[in-house]
Design an enzyme around this catalytic site. Structure first.
Site, mmCIF file in Angstrom:
data_model
loop_
_atom_site.group_PDB
_atom_site.id
_atom_site.type_symbol
_atom_site.label_atom_id
_atom_site.label_comp_id
_atom_site.label_asym_id
_atom_site.label_seq_id
_atom_site.Cartn_x
_atom_site.Cartn_y
_atom_site.Cartn_z
ATOM 1 C CE1 TYR A 146 10.179 0.023 7.138
ATOM 2 C CE2 TYR A 146 10.950 -1.141 8.886
ATOM 3 C CZ TYR A 146 10.176 -1.063 8.075
ATOM 4 O OH TYR A 146 9.213 -2.065 7.623
ATOM 5 C CD GLU B 177 7.032 2.816 5.758
ATOM 6 O OE1 GLU B 177 6.500 3.730 6.553
ATOM 7 O OE2 GLU B 177 6.698 1.715 5.847
ATOM 8 C CG ASP C 245 8.916 -4.324 -19.111
ATOM 9 O OD1 ASP C 245 10.004 -4.258 -18.691
ATOM 10 O OD2 ASP C 245 8.144 -5.142 -18.656
ATOM 11 C CB THR D 229 14.803 -6.059 -14.020
ATOM 12 O OG1 THR D 229 15.610 -6.535 -15.256
ATOM 13 C CG2 THR D 229 13.719 -6.608 -14.009
ATOM 14 C CE LYS E 92 14.533 -9.925 -15.847
ATOM 15 N NZ LYS E 92 13.386 -9.790 -16.619
ATOM 16 N NE ARG F 272 17.704 -11.642 -8.020
ATOM 17 C CZ ARG F 272 17.330 -12.291 -9.452
ATOM 18 N NH1 ARG F 272 16.057 -12.032 -9.836
ATOM 19 N NH2 ARG F 272 18.317 -12.693 -9.961
#
Ligand SMILES: *Cc1c(COP(=O)(O)O)cnc(C)c1O
Length: 428
Positions: free
Chosen positions: A55, A57, A208, A234, A237, A243
């Site tokens: 974790y 955060e 984008d 992303t 791609k 991913r």
């Protein structure tokens, strides 16, 4: 060695068998989905690593949990590598996906109700560019620009971004942000005219680059970073990483972007995926990645030529990136994108149906097909193979009701995939 606490749990035959089956599918059928790629074994290893346990955060040096010294180094490495790769001032590598990255950018830099000028969905824009089905359209007011009409003049085929339309809409609606970038558009997107229009109306410019991030990193497409306030994309791609999503921005927006990603939208970051992003950013900085992205473009041009020779119409008259958008009409006016996709699936060729500009059919049926060269170029295919694939596609679609023809095409596909297996030397 003592028994591991996992010994009793280590086998999950059901999931293992499913993974094997998709391994088989990925390496024995042709992958032409323009948004897909084959990640390297190093990317897969990091994605499957023990960092999934942690974790974290917050951000490096400012975490809400203990034990993050090493994870901080991982995330810093990913951010540093990304800034160096694109020449950016600030990077956020936490977005779980491209869609999350986009929403975080809007949330960071806009107020609810602000106007965003983005590309029409049915002409190449993404769901997060204001689809009624996307939460983006609930919070922000979208105005959409489109492409120029198609023409029969081969020197000016049309269906390219209509910058007169972009400028007119910008002057009429005074958007707070302009979004450049598309999910189904085969031409280079030049950031310069977008910047000029944004400056003329005092709008922010977001680029984008989800699809073309790898082409930009490899130097095959213009880098929008010097022109855009923010670039979101992303990592899976053309960039060929795990991913996920990422955002780079000017330093002045860093705080707002970081706060929008966490805690604005997400909880704990996926540090195993961030480690894999770091691997991918390094891979994309190597000289042979530039060779790879040039080959993607060379292959796409050869593929487009061969498909046109088979009677398909190329939307926008050709391609300047990794994708080819086909209008199926001139090939066979009865053939829908849905039937084409399903037929090709049976022949072992994986594609996706897509609307074309002014498509008379619905987005579920469509008159177009989208194909891309990024994945099979990773597998080593060249112009000769893409020319062969075009012929196989045409044969399968022409004789789509003949099971024997589809079986014969499937056999040629298997032969081709046997020679170009990206994971041939890699044990599962
Ligand atoms: C793929 C894509 C996205 C979304 O990426 P996901 O990881 O699927 O959420 C956003 N914008 C564009 C232009 C895309 O092509």
């Amino acid at each position: 060695m003592d028994a591991s606490p996992f010994d009793e749990w280590i086998r999950d035959d059901e999931v293992t068998s499913l993974l094997r089956r998709d391994w088989e599918r990925q390496t024995t059928t042709i992958q032409l989905i323009a948004s897909e790629n084959f990640a390297s074994p190093a990317v897969l290893a990091a994605t499957g690593s023990i960092l999934t346990n942690k974790y974290a955060e917050g951000y490096p040096g400012r975490r809400y949990y203990g034990g993050n010294q090493i994870v901080d180094e991982v995330e810093d490495l990913a951010r540093r590598r990304l800034c160096a790769l694109l020449g950016a001032e600030h990077a956020n590598v936490q977005p779980h996906s491209g869609a999350n990255a986009n929403v975080a950018v809007y949330q960071a830099l806009l107020q609810p109700g602000d106007t965003i000028l983005a590309m029409r969905l049915d002409q190449g824009g993404h769901l997060t560019h204001g689809s009624p089905a996307s939460i983006t359209s609930t919070f922000w007011n979208f105005v959409s620009y489109g492409v120029t009409p198609r023409s029969d003049d081969p020197s000016a085929p049309g269906e390219v971004i209509d910058f007169d339309n972009v400028r007119e809409l910008a002057l009429a609606h005074r958007p707070r942000m302009i979004v450049a970038g598309a999910t189904a558009y085969a031409r280079i997107i030049d950031p310069v005219p977008f910047r000029e229009i944004a400056d003329e109306v005092g709008a922010l410019l977001m680029f984008d680059s989800a699809h073309v991030a790898g082409l930009i990193a490899g130097g095959s497409h213009p880098n929008p970073v010097p022109y855009a306030d923010v670039v979101a994309f992303t990592t899976h791609k053309t960039l060929r990483g795990p991913r996920g999503g990422a955002i780079v921005s000017r330093a002045e927006h860093a705080k707002a972007i970081d706060a929008a990603v966490f805690p604005g939208q997400q909880g704990g970051p996926l540090e195993h995926v961030i480690a894999a992003k770091a691997v991918a950013f390094r891979e994309a900085s190597l000289a042979n990645f530039a060779v790879y992205t040039e080959q993607i473009l060379t292959n796409a041009r050869a593929f487009a030529r061969a498909l046109a020779a088979e009677g398909f119409r190329l939307v926008s008259g050709g391609t300047e990136n990794h994708m080819v958008l086909l209008d199926l009409g001139p090939f066979d006016s009865e053939l829908t994108g849905k039937v084409a996709q399903e037929t090709l699936d049976r022949a072992g060729i994986t594609t996706n149906r897509n609307t074309i500009p002014d498509d008379p059919r619905s987005a579920f049926v469509t008159s177009g097909l989208r194909v891309g060269t990024a994945a099979e170029t990773t597998a080593g295919m060249g112009e000769r193979e893409f020319t062969q694939i075009a012929a196989l596609m045409a044969r399968a679609l022409r004789q789509r009701d003949d099971g024997e023809v589809l079986t014969a095409v499937r056999a040629e596909v298997a032969e081709l995939c046997g020679r170009f297996n990206p994971y041939a030397n890699f044990t599962r």
